[in-house]
Design a protein around this motif. Structure first.
Motif, short mmCIF file in Angstrom:
data_model
loop_
_atom_site.label_atom_id
_atom_site.label_comp_id
_atom_site.label_asym_id
_atom_site.label_seq_id
_atom_site.Cartn_x
_atom_site.Cartn_y
_atom_site.Cartn_z
N SER A 120 -67.01 -20.90 -42.71
CA SER A 120 -67.18 -19.52 -43.17
C SER A 120 -67.66 -19.53 -44.61
O SER A 120 -67.65 -20.57 -45.27
N ILE A 121 -68.05 -18.36 -45.09
CA ILE A 121 -68.44 -18.25 -46.50
C ILE A 121 -67.51 -17.27 -47.21
O ILE A 121 -66.92 -16.39 -46.58
N ASP A 122 -67.46 -17.42 -48.51
CA ASP A 122 -66.64 -16.55 -49.35
C ASP A 122 -67.55 -15.46 -49.92
O ASP A 122 -68.41 -15.74 -50.75
N PRO A 123 -67.37 -14.22 -49.48
CA PRO A 123 -68.30 -13.17 -49.94
C PRO A 123 -68.17 -12.83 -51.41
O PRO A 123 -69.03 -12.15 -51.97
N LEU A 124 -67.09 -13.28 -52.06
CA LEU A 124 -66.90 -12.95 -53.47
C LEU A 124 -67.28 -14.09 -54.41
O LEU A 124 -67.16 -13.95 -55.63
N SER A 125 -67.69 -15.20 -53.86
CA SER A 125 -68.06 -16.33 -54.73
C SER A 125 -69.40 -16.06 -55.41
O SER A 125 -70.15 -15.17 -54.97
N ASN A 169 -72.40 -15.84 -53.16
CA ASN A 169 -72.58 -14.75 -52.20
C ASN A 169 -72.30 -13.35 -52.71
O ASN A 169 -72.54 -12.38 -51.99
N ARG A 170 -71.75 -13.24 -53.91
CA ARG A 170 -71.37 -11.90 -54.37
C ARG A 170 -72.62 -11.04 -54.57
O ARG A 170 -73.73 -11.55 -54.71
N ASP A 171 -72.41 -9.72 -54.57
CA ASP A 171 -73.53 -8.82 -54.83
C ASP A 171 -74.10 -9.11 -56.22
O ASP A 171 -73.34 -9.45 -57.13
N LYS A 174 -76.88 -11.92 -46.85
CA LYS A 174 -77.71 -11.15 -47.78
C LYS A 174 -78.74 -10.28 -47.04
O LYS A 174 -79.71 -9.81 -47.63
N GLY A 175 -78.53 -10.14 -45.75
CA GLY A 175 -79.38 -9.23 -44.97
C GLY A 175 -80.75 -9.80 -44.65
O GLY A 175 -81.71 -9.05 -44.46
N LYS A 176 -80.83 -11.12 -44.57
CA LYS A 176 -82.13 -11.73 -44.25
C LYS A 176 -82.12 -12.25 -42.82
O LYS A 176 -81.18 -12.94 -42.41
#
Ligand code: UDP
Length: 411
Positions: free
Chosen positions: A190-195, A198-200, A324-326
């Motif tokens: 899995s990935i960490d969305p806040l790292s 991957n963060r916005d 990231k929506g790709k």
């Protein structure tokens, strides 16, 4: 704000509440993870978030690392390669050192491990500790992070002796799992969305990426982020780019790292540079391994991500780009098949021609590109974030702790 609350902002409070419910019967339980390094590599990366999150859920989670000698790590590297199919026998001397170091670490960790209720042993390095602690009380689980789908048999035969007595084992994909006399669980990475990876990013962070890396915001960008490794097929990516370029003024980004400490990586990078020649629209970046923000930004400025691997364990870069929506044009292999749902979150391809065809199609049909990207993001949200990973760990802990109970109160 607590760690879990921060994740609630991404995945929803319901998901976090579910984790709290699942963990309530496990509160106070002593759970120890053992691996061989605190820094570097996917395992350490996972333990860096998994252990604190378990602690926040009230589990007495700990993380221990073993110490080894040069000969020991030489042996475990050979084991790793052997599990991945490399046909090299490991000498008796090295195997004795493997056993000696495991016995030494077992002694060192006896106090922590013997009374733990659950022990997770990660990968082959500490696998032999189990046999050195006959007085252990808890359930022991071996977690294999390696693509062991076609192991070199003598290496697996040796390691099997050390792992068959575990109560259970965990594998990343069903193809990787080997037959063992205990329950086998599948838990995908899995990935960490806040790292930082991957963060916005802010508009400013994204728009400055074009200038910083010499990219033209007015023309499409396709990106492959990968170590320079033959199995990632960067030369095939360049071929695909050239086929697209005949019709569309596209730019290609090939970004990776690790070449300096990997002799083969250096050679692959050289071939990539040679193949790129003087084409100013091929951007090859050799990045430091901790430049997560740059990778994040390069993934975000891409129109399409490509991961044209010919062999791939899981392919975290695929997950990262999808988050990231790709849409991803991915090699039809290994864990990429789990993520790229053909025609929905991207396309599975086997050749540069196939990749080029799909890239052209998506660049011509922007609405479909956008829709696939949205589906890709949703797919990661539902399947490949660390909250799912943690949920599966908790469920598995229930399974091993309460195996004969037909009712578990989850609070
Ligand atoms: N990565 C990185 N720097 C690079 C190339 C890759 O940080 O120059 C990261 C990438 O973002 C991903 C991981 O390393 O998180 C690679 O994992 P993957 O499963 O895609 O491939 P592996 O390298 O493990 O074969």
């Amino acid at each position: 704000m607590g760690l879990l609350e921060r994740y609630a902002e991404v995945v929803g409070q319901d998901v976090i509440e579910h984790l709290r419910q699942l963990s309530s019967p496990l509160k106070g339980m002593k759970v120890v993870h053992v691996n061989s390094t605190r820094e570097g590599g996917g395992v350490a990366e996972i333990l860096h978030w998994l252990v604190p999150l378990k602690q926040e859920l009230g589990i007495d989670a700990r993380w221990e690392t073993i110490k080894g000698t040069e000969q020991f790590f030489k042996c475990t590297k050979l084991m790793h390669n052997g599990l991945q199919g490399n046909g090299i026998e490991i000498g008796h001397g090295l195997l004795r050192e493997y056993e000696r170091v495991n016995a030494e670490n077992a002694e060192e960790l006896r106090g922590t491990l013997e009374d733990a209720e659950i022990v997770f042993i990660h990968d082959p390095q500490p696998a032999a500790i189990l046999g050195c602690l006959p007085g252990r009380k808890g359930k022991w689980i071996w977690r294999c992070h390696i693509d062991a789908s076609k192991p070199f048999r003598p290496v697996w035969k040796y390691l099997r002796r050390h792992v068959e007595n575990y109560h259970a084992s965990i594998w990343s994909l069903s193809e990787f799992a080997q037959l063992l006399p205990h329950p086998l669980y599948l838990v995908a990475p899995s990935i960490d969305p806040l790292s930082d990876k991957n963060r916005d990013l802010s508009e400013q962070e994204i728009s400055s990426t074009y200038d910083r890396w010499g990219l033209d915001p007015g023309r499409p960008i396709i990106t492959q982020i990968s170590r320079f490794d033959r199995f990632k097929d960067p030369l095939g990516v360049i071929q695909a780019y050239r086929l697209v370029k005949e019709f569309i003024p596209v730019q290609l980004v090939l970004a990776g790292g690790g070449a300096s400490d990997d002799p083969e990586g250096e050679e692959v990078l050289r071939q990539v540079m040679e193949s790129a020649g003087s084409d100013e629209d091929i951007h090859v970046f050799n990045l430091p391994s901790d430049d997560h923000l740059t990778i994040n930004a390069l993934q975000r400025v891409a129109d399409i991500a490509i991961q044209k691997s010919t062999k791939e364990g899981f392919g975290l870069t695929v997950t990262e780009a999808m988050w990231k929506g790709k849409p991803v044009i991915g090699g039809d292999t290994g864990g990429i098949r789990l993520q790229v749902v053909n025609h929905h979150t991207g396309f599975l391809v086997r050749t540069p021609e196939g990749a080029a065809l799909r890239i052209r199609y998506l660049l011509k049909h922007r609405d479909i590109l956008g829709e696939m990207g949205r589906k890709a993001h949703r797919f990661v949200m539902e399947n490949f974030l660390i909250t799912r990973h943690l949920r599966e760990y908790l469920t598995l802990m229930h399974a091993v702790m309460f195996e004969f109970q037909d009712r578990i109160e989850t609070g």
